[in-house]
Write an enzyme that holds these catalytic residues in place. Structure first.
Site, PDB file in Angstrom:
ATOM      1  N   GLY A  59       0.811  -1.214   0.000  1.00 49.63           N
ATOM      2  CA  GLY A  59       0.000   0.000   0.000  1.00 49.63           C
ATOM      3  C   GLY A  59       0.840   1.258   0.000  1.00 49.63           C
ATOM      4  N   GLU A  60       1.903   1.256   0.796  1.00 50.41           N
ATOM      5  CA  GLU A  60       2.798   2.403   0.851  1.00 50.41           C
ATOM      6  C   GLU A  60       3.584   2.549  -0.454  1.00 50.41           C
ATOM      7  OE1 GLU A  60       1.196   1.540   4.478  1.00 50.41           O
ATOM      8  OE2 GLU A  60       2.540   0.149   3.432  1.00 50.41           O
TER       9      GLU A  60
END
Length: 404
Positions: A59-60
């Protein structure tokens, strides 16, 4: 406190090794770090300076990806090095084409920090949203290497802002500049005498808006949906799937696509038990289907699958927190999610403009579903919101480019 921190890191490493004997994710975590500096040596030229991007997980990575790709396109000669903490990020992006090397981040010890920085020779380091490692941050600071936090977000209940959080505040003091998502984060950092802060928003908006403009096409999924209204359930967990099973049974005139967060066989089998007539993506043909539910048992498809939906359900809200709502909103569809969304500014914003609804039960899910099934402008509001928040990447690169 530093002694306690070092002990915690060592204990964590020991626990992960024990878990690796019977847990596949822990096994990947341990094996991926074996001979890590030799792996780095084979791919990274230490004579050339590099730009180091670190991401906690996938996600990051998607969050920081617009900045990474903008830097690479603007400065194609730059050597890019990526590290991940989690296997769920590394295993999916280990062959990322724009990086000279993608690696697991060694555990945060003084020797590892010194050795890694010597091996990759970063001219700047970029950490996205989370993860504050004392020894890596201190080593960068002592070496005079600028360290940037992008898409940062802070909340009053975090340890940095507690009376007993002096050690954690020291970690933040090593950061060259914070690019934060909102005014609250800037004010909180100001309260602990950190003024090196800019409000730049969230780079995820740039990423999801770009992705929605040119998504991958999946012909079999398009034919599965046909002309039937479809709800896309993304990054779901068992608690989400139990609610969705009830919704599916009550709405035979809709189709549903479930893309679970974990796609191991045991989890997929559990979903099939809940929804016996569902078909797996791996078994889907390119012929039109009258099956109501499709289970995505592959990775990397979800961000493009939302293009086929009229509504989205985002999982994780009955666990540690919801997953990415923006990927769905960028396609102009309203979103529904569970109660744990307080850490996500975009979720609060989407609720405030009536483009999202948070639910606590099957009954509330049905009510939210029925509302969005007839609400014609909620999706438009969602898309307009995403588009209004783009531009973070350009703001950040303008600032950090002075170091190139």
């Amino acid at each position: 406190m530093l002694l306690l921190y070092n002990s915690a890191i060592q204990l964590y490493g020991l626990i992960i090794k024990i878990f690796s004997l019977f847990n596949n994710k822990a096994k990947l975590f341990v094996q991926g770090r074996k001979n890590i500096f030799k792996k780095i040596q084979e791919k990274v030229d230490p004579v050339r300076s590099s730009i180091w991007f670190h991401f906690a997980s996938l996600g990051e990575f998607e969050q920081g990806r617009p900045l990474l790709e903008k830097i690479k396109s603007t400065y194609p000669h730059k050597q890019i090095v990526i590290t991940f903490f989690s296997p769920s990020g590394y295993e999916i992006r280990k062959n990322y084409a724009l990086a000279n090397g993608v690696f697991y981040l060694p555990l945060d010890t003084p020797s590892n920090a010194k050795q890694l920085i010597a091996a990759i020779n970063p001219e700047i380091a970029v950490f996205t949203k989370y993860e504050y490692w004392y020894h890596y941050f201190e080593a960068l600071h002592k070496s005079g290497i600028p360290l940037y936090i992008i898409s940062g977000i802070f909340r009053p209940n975090q340890i940095f802002f507690k009376w007993y959080g002096s050690f954690n505040r020291k970690i933040l003091s090593f950061v060259t500049h914070f690019f934060v998502q909102n005014e609250e984060s800037k004010q909180l950092l100001s309260q602990i005498n950190l003024q090196n802060v800019s409000i730049s928003g969230d780079t995820r908006f740039d990423r999801v808006a770009e992705n929605a403009e040119s998504p991958k096409e999946f012909e079999t999924i398009r034919k599965f949906c046909g002309n039937t209204n479809t709800l896309i359930a993304g990054s779901t967990w068992p608690a989400d799937e139990r609610l969705l099973a009830e919704l599916i049974n009550s709405n035979p005139d809709w189709k549903f696509i479930i893309a679970p967060h974990e796609i191991d066989k045991s989890h997929i089998d559990e979903i099939v038990k809940l929804i016996p007539n569902a078909v797996k993506y791996s078994a889907l043909t390119d012929q039109p289907s009258d099956t109501q539910t499709l289970i995505i048992d592959n990775i990397g498809l979800l961000s493009s699958i939302y293009q086929y939906g009229k509504m989205a359900y985002i999982g994780g809200g009955f666990g540690v927190g919801i997953h990415n709502t923006l990927e769905a909103a960028a396609y102009g569809i309203p979103v529904i999610f569970g109660p744990k969304y307080d850490k996500f500014q975009e979720a609060k914003d989407l609720i405030s403009i009536n483009a999202a609804i948070s639910i606590n039960s099957a009954q509330e899910l049905t009510s939210a579903f029925n509302k969005f099934a007839t609400h014609k402008t909620a999706g438009i509001e969602a898309k307009n919101y995403v588009n209004s928040k783009t531009g973070s990447t350009d703001q950040i690169i303008k600032y950090i480019a002075q170091n190139f």
